[in-house]
Write a protein that holds these residues in place. Structure first.
Motif, PDB file in Angstrom:
ATOM      1  N   GLU A  97      20.646  15.241   2.850  1.00 17.10           N
ATOM      2  CA  GLU A  97      21.538  14.631   3.836  1.00 17.10           C
ATOM      3  C   GLU A  97      22.657  13.876   3.120  1.00 17.10           C
ATOM      4  N   LYS A  98      23.785  13.723   3.768  1.00 17.41           N
ATOM      5  CA  LYS A  98      24.922  13.050   3.158  1.00 17.41           C
ATOM      6  C   LYS A  98      24.615  11.566   2.921  1.00 17.41           C
ATOM      7  N   PRO A  99      25.044  11.026   1.771  1.00 17.62           N
ATOM      8  CA  PRO A  99      24.771   9.624   1.461  1.00 17.62           C
ATOM      9  C   PRO A  99      25.220   8.657   2.555  1.00 17.62           C
ATOM     10  N   GLN A 100      26.415   8.882   3.111  1.00 14.24           N
ATOM     11  CA  GLN A 100      26.938   7.978   4.127  1.00 14.24           C
ATOM     12  C   GLN A 100      26.062   7.992   5.379  1.00 14.24           C
ATOM     13  N   GLU A 101      25.552   9.154   5.731  1.00 13.95           N
ATOM     14  CA  GLU A 101      24.677   9.253   6.901  1.00 13.95           C
ATOM     15  C   GLU A 101      23.395   8.466   6.680  1.00 13.95           C
ATOM     16  N   GLY A 121      11.633  10.005  -0.922  1.00  9.61           N
ATOM     17  CA  GLY A 121      11.969  11.286  -1.525  1.00  9.61           C
ATOM     18  C   GLY A 121      11.610  11.318  -2.993  1.00  9.61           C
ATOM     19  N   LEU A 122      11.622  12.501  -3.565  1.00  7.12           N
ATOM     20  CA  LEU A 122      11.407  12.696  -4.994  1.00  7.12           C
ATOM     21  C   LEU A 122      12.595  13.483  -5.548  1.00  7.12           C
ATOM     22  N   LYS A 123      12.651  13.627  -6.856  1.00  8.09           N
ATOM     23  CA  LYS A 123      13.795  14.319  -7.456  1.00  8.09           C
ATOM     24  C   LYS A 123      13.929  15.746  -6.936  1.00  8.09           C
ATOM     25  N   ASN A 124      12.792  16.379  -6.673  1.00 12.83           N
ATOM     26  CA  ASN A 124      12.825  17.772  -6.218  1.00 12.83           C
ATOM     27  C   ASN A 124      12.378  17.928  -4.762  1.00 12.83           C
ATOM     28  N   ARG A 125      12.388  16.802  -4.042  1.00 15.62           N
ATOM     29  CA  ARG A 125      11.897  16.866  -2.662  1.00 15.62           C
ATOM     30  C   ARG A 125      12.591  15.819  -1.804  1.00 15.62           C
ATOM     31  N   SER A 126      13.402  16.272  -0.882  1.00 18.81           N
ATOM     32  CA  SER A 126      14.148  15.376   0.001  1.00 18.81           C
ATOM     33  C   SER A 126      13.337  15.066   1.258  1.00 18.81           C
ATOM     34  N   ILE A 127      13.325  13.808   1.635  1.00 20.23           N
ATOM     35  CA  ILE A 127      12.632  13.365   2.854  1.00 20.23           C
ATOM     36  C   ILE A 127      13.684  13.045   3.911  1.00 20.23           C
ATOM     37  N   PRO A 128      13.603  13.666   5.092  1.00 19.82           N
ATOM     38  CA  PRO A 128      14.589  13.386   6.151  1.00 19.82           C
ATOM     39  C   PRO A 128      14.565  11.913   6.565  1.00 19.82           C
ATOM     40  N   MET A 129      15.728  11.364   6.837  1.00 23.83           N
ATOM     41  CA  MET A 129      15.808   9.969   7.261  1.00 23.83           C
ATOM     42  C   MET A 129      15.035   9.736   8.562  1.00 23.83           C
ATOM     43  N   GLN A 130      14.961  10.754   9.410  1.00 22.82           N
ATOM     44  CA  GLN A 130      14.219  10.616  10.657  1.00 22.82           C
ATOM     45  C   GLN A 130      12.750  10.302  10.385  1.00 22.82           C
ATOM     46  N   GLN A 131      12.182  10.946   9.380  1.00 27.17           N
ATOM     47  CA  GLN A 131      10.780  10.669   9.016  1.00 27.17           C
ATOM     48  C   GLN A 131      10.631   9.243   8.517  1.00 27.17           C
ATOM     49  N   LEU A 143       0.825  -1.202   0.000  1.00 27.90           N
ATOM     50  CA  LEU A 143       0.000   0.000   0.000  1.00 27.90           C
ATOM     51  C   LEU A 143       0.864   1.260   0.000  1.00 27.90           C
ATOM     52  N   GLN A 144       0.713   2.087  -1.032  1.00 28.10           N
ATOM     53  CA  GLN A 144       1.496   3.315  -1.129  1.00 28.10           C
ATOM     54  C   GLN A 144       0.908   4.377  -0.184  1.00 28.10           C
ATOM     55  N   ILE A 145       1.602   4.644   0.908  1.00 28.40           N
ATOM     56  CA  ILE A 145       1.140   5.669   1.846  1.00 28.40           C
ATOM     57  C   ILE A 145       2.207   6.760   1.913  1.00 28.40           C
ATOM     58  N   TYR A 146       2.195   7.609   0.907  1.00 27.74           N
ATOM     59  CA  TYR A 146       3.207   8.651   0.798  1.00 27.74           C
ATOM     60  C   TYR A 146       2.683   9.915   1.477  1.00 27.74           C
ATOM     61  N   ARG A 147       2.805   9.952   2.799  1.00 29.40           N
ATOM     62  CA  ARG A 147       2.271  11.050   3.599  1.00 29.40           C
ATOM     63  C   ARG A 147       3.353  11.588   4.524  1.00 29.40           C
ATOM     64  N   ASP A 148       3.446  12.911   4.627  1.00 28.81           N
ATOM     65  CA  ASP A 148       4.395  13.525   5.544  1.00 28.81           C
ATOM     66  C   ASP A 148       3.828  13.624   6.964  1.00 28.81           C
ATOM     67  N   ASP A 149       2.538  13.914   7.064  1.00 27.45           N
ATOM     68  CA  ASP A 149       1.888  14.051   8.363  1.00 27.45           C
ATOM     69  C   ASP A 149       1.787  12.679   9.024  1.00 27.45           C
ATOM     70  N   LEU A 150       2.440  12.519  10.156  1.00 31.44           N
ATOM     71  CA  LEU A 150       2.501  11.201  10.799  1.00 31.44           C
ATOM     72  C   LEU A 150       1.118  10.719  11.226  1.00 31.44           C
ATOM     73  N   ASN A 151       0.267  11.616  11.693  1.00 31.95           N
ATOM     74  CA  ASN A 151      -1.080  11.219  12.097  1.00 31.95           C
ATOM     75  C   ASN A 151      -1.878  10.699  10.915  1.00 31.95           C
ATOM     76  N   VAL A 152      -1.739  11.351   9.777  1.00 33.63           N
ATOM     77  CA  VAL A 152      -2.427  10.900   8.555  1.00 33.63           C
ATOM     78  C   VAL A 152      -1.854   9.555   8.111  1.00 33.63           C
ATOM     79  N   PHE A 153      -0.536   9.434   8.170  1.00 33.79           N
ATOM     80  CA  PHE A 153       0.127   8.179   7.798  1.00 33.79           C
ATOM     81  C   PHE A 153      -0.417   7.019   8.636  1.00 33.79           C
TER      82      PHE A 153
END
Length: 312
Positions: free
Chosen positions: A282-286, A242-252, A207-217
């Protein structure tokens, strides 16, 4: 697949000519102990400038105003008419060809195995609808419940036919679907995966759940149709890396993986590969280090067919 339908038999990218990329992926994947399930991503969609679209314009469907182009980001797409027998045969033959000729472990579809709900107003489909509705034309409102239901049911009938054809070719080939949540899939793409799952014509759901809001997710994980599917077949959750023009933090990403694990889903999937570390702020190694912490040890892919029985 006949060259006259799709054009050149070879891969258009110059550096890949003469290579069978899917075979290479299957061979190397199996050497590494991976389960290989190619994604039949485009479904009934096609590039507007493709040879297939140019050679078979009668196969394309349209909006009520006759227009055909559907934007996918900056790309112009057209859609093959999923209600035409010759289109159905073309798609089924293509799928069966892949299943027969490659040592794949499964094949995966998504919402593109449906149809944008604004489409379906081509002459063939309108005539078919009238034939089955005592001469009444489909509503100009493409969200009309009966018009949506009729088209969705036709696509479900075809999905059942494809499932049967896959199993007749290779019975242990898994049939997987990676759709959006049910409401979106049904309303926007006429893809009624909830019904497919209840009918027993899909064996694995991502199931594709591509949501930033954790409550919605989290709320998407709790819907009744998701819980029902989870009690019947393996259900994994697609997480946006992430997307080509949108980085998603690893913490999320880490947090969402944990929410999925807390609810004992079968696993997670990431979209898309390059954004896991190559395309990120974020750096690739991180990011690689963080990912290794999420998955510290290898695990075997579950035997999805063991003990699984379709509903009668």
């Amino acid at each position: 697949m006949p060259k006259k339908l799709s054009g050149d038999r070879s891969i258009p990218t110059p550096g890949l000519k003469g290579r069978d990329i899917l075979k290479e992926i299957v061979d190397v994947g199996h050497q590494k102990g991976l389960t290989v399930i190619p994604w039949f991503e485009f479904g009934f969609m096609a590039p507007a400038d493709s040879l297939l679209a140019k050679n078979r314009p009668q196969w394309l469907t349209s909006r009520s105003d006759g227009t055909r182009i559907v934007k996918e980001g900056t790309h112009n797409r057209v859609w093959l008419n999923p209600f035409r027998p010759e289109v159905q045969q073309f798609i089924q033959d293509l799928i069966v060809e892949i299943v027969r000729n490659y040592n794949i472990d499964g094949i995966q579809f998504d919402d593109h195995f449906g149809l944008p709900s604004e489409l379906g107003y081509d002459a063939y489909t309108v005539a078919l609808y009238k034939k089955e509705h005592r001469g009444k034309a489909p509503s100009k409102n493409f969200k009309d419940p009966e018009w949506v239901r009729w088209r969705a049911n036709k696509i479900t009938e075809f999905m059942k036919r494809v499932f049967t054809a896959i199993k007749a070719t290779k019975k242990n080939c898994l049939v997987s679907v990676a759709p959006n949540p049910q409401r979106f899939s049904y309303d926007f793409f006429l893809a009624d995966w909830q019904k497919w799952e209840r009918m027993g014509i899909i064996e694995d759901l991502v199931l594709q759940i591509y949501r930033d809001d954790l409550n919605v997710f989290v709320s998407e994980l709790e819907y009744p149709e998701v819980k029902a599917a989870k009690s019947h077949i393996p259900v994994s959750v697609g997480i946006l890396a992430g997307l080509k023009n949108r980085s998603i933090p690893m913490q999320q990403i880490q947090t969402q993986v944990q929410k999925v694990r807390d609810r004992n889903f079968a696993g997670v999937s990431f979209f898309f590969y390059e954004t896991l570390w190559n395309m990120s702020k974020e750096k690739p190694q991180e990011r690689q280090t963080a990912l290794q912490k999420i998955f510290p040890t290898p695990t075997a892919y579950p035997n999805l067919l063991a003990g699984w029985k379709p509903f009668s």
